[in-house]
Design a protein around this motif. Sequence first.
Motif, PDB file in Angstrom:
ATOM      1  N   LYS A 384       0.830  -1.204   0.000  1.00  0.00           N
ATOM      2  CA  LYS A 384       0.000   0.000   0.000  1.00  0.00           C
ATOM      3  C   LYS A 384       0.868   1.259   0.000  1.00  0.00           C
ATOM      4  O   LYS A 384       0.581   2.236  -0.701  1.00  0.00           O
ATOM      5  CB  LYS A 384      -0.931  -0.005   1.208  1.00  0.00           C
ATOM      6  N   GLN A 385       1.936   1.229   0.801  1.00  0.00           N
ATOM      7  CA  GLN A 385       2.842   2.382   0.852  1.00  0.00           C
ATOM      8  C   GLN A 385       3.474   2.645  -0.521  1.00  0.00           C
ATOM      9  O   GLN A 385       3.559   3.797  -0.967  1.00  0.00           O
ATOM     10  CB  GLN A 385       3.938   2.137   1.901  1.00  0.00           C
ATOM     11  N   VAL A 386       3.909   1.586  -1.176  1.00  0.00           N
ATOM     12  CA  VAL A 386       4.546   1.742  -2.481  1.00  0.00           C
ATOM     13  C   VAL A 386       3.527   2.181  -3.528  1.00  0.00           C
ATOM     14  O   VAL A 386       3.806   3.056  -4.360  1.00  0.00           O
ATOM     15  CB  VAL A 386       5.238   0.430  -2.907  1.00  0.00           C
ATOM     16  N   PHE A 387       2.332   1.603  -3.475  1.00  0.00           N
ATOM     17  CA  PHE A 387       1.286   1.995  -4.426  1.00  0.00           C
ATOM     18  C   PHE A 387       0.957   3.483  -4.280  1.00  0.00           C
ATOM     19  O   PHE A 387       0.780   4.196  -5.268  1.00  0.00           O
ATOM     20  CB  PHE A 387       0.020   1.162  -4.217  1.00  0.00           C
ATOM     21  N   ASN A 403       8.529  -3.706 -10.360  1.00  0.00           N
ATOM     22  CA  ASN A 403       9.536  -4.758 -10.548  1.00  0.00           C
ATOM     23  C   ASN A 403      10.381  -4.935  -9.284  1.00  0.00           C
ATOM     24  O   ASN A 403      10.685  -6.066  -8.884  1.00  0.00           O
ATOM     25  CB  ASN A 403      10.440  -4.424 -11.733  1.00  0.00           C
ATOM     26  N   LYS A 404      10.778  -3.831  -8.669  1.00  0.00           N
ATOM     27  CA  LYS A 404      11.525  -3.927  -7.409  1.00  0.00           C
ATOM     28  C   LYS A 404      10.683  -4.605  -6.341  1.00  0.00           C
ATOM     29  O   LYS A 404      11.174  -5.435  -5.563  1.00  0.00           O
ATOM     30  CB  LYS A 404      11.942  -2.523  -6.933  1.00  0.00           C
ATOM     31  N   LEU A 405       9.404  -4.242  -6.300  1.00  0.00           N
ATOM     32  CA  LEU A 405       8.488  -4.817  -5.316  1.00  0.00           C
ATOM     33  C   LEU A 405       8.369  -6.332  -5.525  1.00  0.00           C
ATOM     34  O   LEU A 405       8.415  -7.117  -4.559  1.00  0.00           O
ATOM     35  CB  LEU A 405       7.127  -4.140  -5.451  1.00  0.00           C
ATOM     36  N   ASP A 419      -2.979  -5.969  -8.504  1.00  0.00           N
ATOM     37  CA  ASP A 419      -3.340  -5.273  -7.265  1.00  0.00           C
ATOM     38  C   ASP A 419      -3.249  -3.761  -7.444  1.00  0.00           C
ATOM     39  O   ASP A 419      -4.108  -3.010  -6.972  1.00  0.00           O
ATOM     40  CB  ASP A 419      -2.420  -5.706  -6.123  1.00  0.00           C
ATOM     41  N   PHE A 420      -2.197  -3.326  -8.129  1.00  0.00           N
ATOM     42  CA  PHE A 420      -2.009  -1.892  -8.326  1.00  0.00           C
ATOM     43  C   PHE A 420      -3.114  -1.313  -9.199  1.00  0.00           C
ATOM     44  O   PHE A 420      -3.642  -0.227  -8.930  1.00  0.00           O
ATOM     45  CB  PHE A 420      -0.638  -1.620  -8.948  1.00  0.00           C
ATOM     46  N   LYS A 421      -3.484  -2.021 -10.261  1.00  0.00           N
ATOM     47  CA  LYS A 421      -4.575  -1.570 -11.122  1.00  0.00           C
ATOM     48  C   LYS A 421      -5.874  -1.444 -10.339  1.00  0.00           C
ATOM     49  O   LYS A 421      -6.677  -0.533 -10.567  1.00  0.00           O
ATOM     50  CB  LYS A 421      -4.775  -2.556 -12.278  1.00  0.00           C
ATOM     51  N   THR A 422      -6.064  -2.351  -9.399  1.00  0.00           N
ATOM     52  CA  THR A 422      -7.314  -2.374  -8.628  1.00  0.00           C
ATOM     53  C   THR A 422      -7.435  -1.149  -7.731  1.00  0.00           C
ATOM     54  O   THR A 422      -8.505  -0.544  -7.613  1.00  0.00           O
ATOM     55  CB  THR A 422      -7.387  -3.653  -7.770  1.00  0.00           C
TER      56      THR A 422
END
Length: 592
Positions: A384-387, A403-405, A419-422
Amino acid sequence: MAETKDTLTDKILSATDIVELISEVTPLEKKGKNHMGLCPFHQENTPSFSVSEDKQLYHCFSCKASGNAITFVKETKNMESRDAIKYLADRANITLDDNQFKADPLQKYYDINAEAEAFYKVYLHHTKSGQKALEYLYGRELDLTTIEHFGIGLAPAQSDALYQAMRKKEILKSDLLDLGLIGENESVYDVFRNRIMFPLHDEKMRVVGFSGRTFTDDAKTAKYVNSTSTATFEKSKVLYNLGRARKTIREKNRAVLFEGFMDVIKAHTAGLEEGIATMGTALTKEHIKLIRRHTDTLVLCFDGDDAGLEATRSMIHDLKNTSLALYVAKMPYKKDPDDYISEYGKDRFNRLVDEAMSADEFLYEDFLAAADTDKLTDIERFKKQVFNLIERKSNVEQVYFLNKLAEDLNLPYESLELDFKTVSKTTFKSSKRFPAKSFHIADKFVKTEIGLIHYFLKDRYYSRKFRSEFEDFTYVSKVALEIQLEIFEIYDLQEKSNFCIVPEIFRNKLSETQRAFFDKHIDMASYPFNDEEFEDMLLIMNEFQKRSKLKSLREQFEKLESDEEKIKLKYEIDRLNREVKHGKRKNNSRVN
């Protein structure tokens, strides 16, 4: 009738030969109507500094420094306007009316602070107590040259030593109280006692206040004591060492922000001269304005302990909506810059600063360090923090961090992408390639090519100037390029410096296609030559070359497969985009 200030200023400027004035600082050579030389305000190898004798103005086509004789004296001699005017008046044997140029009402305070600085320096270098303080400074790996460079001194342990010394100089007690140098209850006492003293300067290197550091092991004593707010000092408006560092900051186009004075000083001993520090406060709007006058890039170099990491996080948050490009030179855990230089040496320290990570990369690493990747709850929080961090970033940056994640969590990229798209409010396409914008060739570039041919035919100087600045020739028109190269070849074959090309004879040597172009566009008899326009044309061709390079980089970008290579190339593309967008100046060219 008495002269007004404006009239007198005009009189002084008229009496000043700006070419002679500037030649005392940097050699100038006559080129057409103007004089050219190396700019005194930044490092360069090719002269881009133009001085107009007619207009009594100077302008650098690289760093954009410009002004008149007063501005030049202010910048090169670090003077106030009134002092620069007095300097030029004395130089021109013009008598000034004191009523027209009243002294700065704060000048007496600056003078008193300077007297206090001198007192502290004498006490450090010429007393037994001073020897103990010097031993402490030597133990911090500061040599005598560095101590003197930064004006470091010592406040005596005696309760009123400074006050008694200032009384002998007939300095008023009220002024010393105003400056926070002394206090008074039942008796008068020095505010700074038994402390190593760091004079604080403003941008013009006037002493505005002091910071005193303890050098004993008394845990009950505050480590630093700063001047209180006075007529000359507000800690929210002063950056330590900015006055000394501003020239280097401009040259390197970056400032390095440290937590403390000692870090700035130790970095200076390691060869890093663009270091600055606050007075134990967050960066204020005033601080940011001061930095932005000299650079648009700030590197944070704070301690590697928990407090330093928290200060870095806070600073990134506070600066996220500014126009500063922010980087972090991250210290190893529990190391500060002073320790790092002592342990690893100056070369490794400078490399760490030069290779500083972006603020986003720092935050990513910070989020990762706080997560236990064996716990589902920590993984979800980290995601969540990265998103949130990358939601409004470019597509390339999003792919890079996803990619790092995936690598750090050992999870499939596709799952994280889904997940990010969502959760993302922005449109994301993993296969999206960098937008290759259509490369529009503006009409001004074509007109500039034609204009340059006029100048090249007129005088060898213009061709030399052009060739000294452009190693590679990128032209819109192939015919214009061919004509240009014909001109250069003729000049190369003629050694006489006063050789001139006769346009009519030159035309007859061209091919049929070249002659048609020449007849249509070249008119030497009526072309209104102007040196300022020529300089503007060089800027326009520089812009065109950058646009050409951008096109090439975008084509390279589309062929890359590695996300890491893409993100590096994206930073270069963004940098060139900023230069194209912001690197122009208002000009007098007829090719706009």
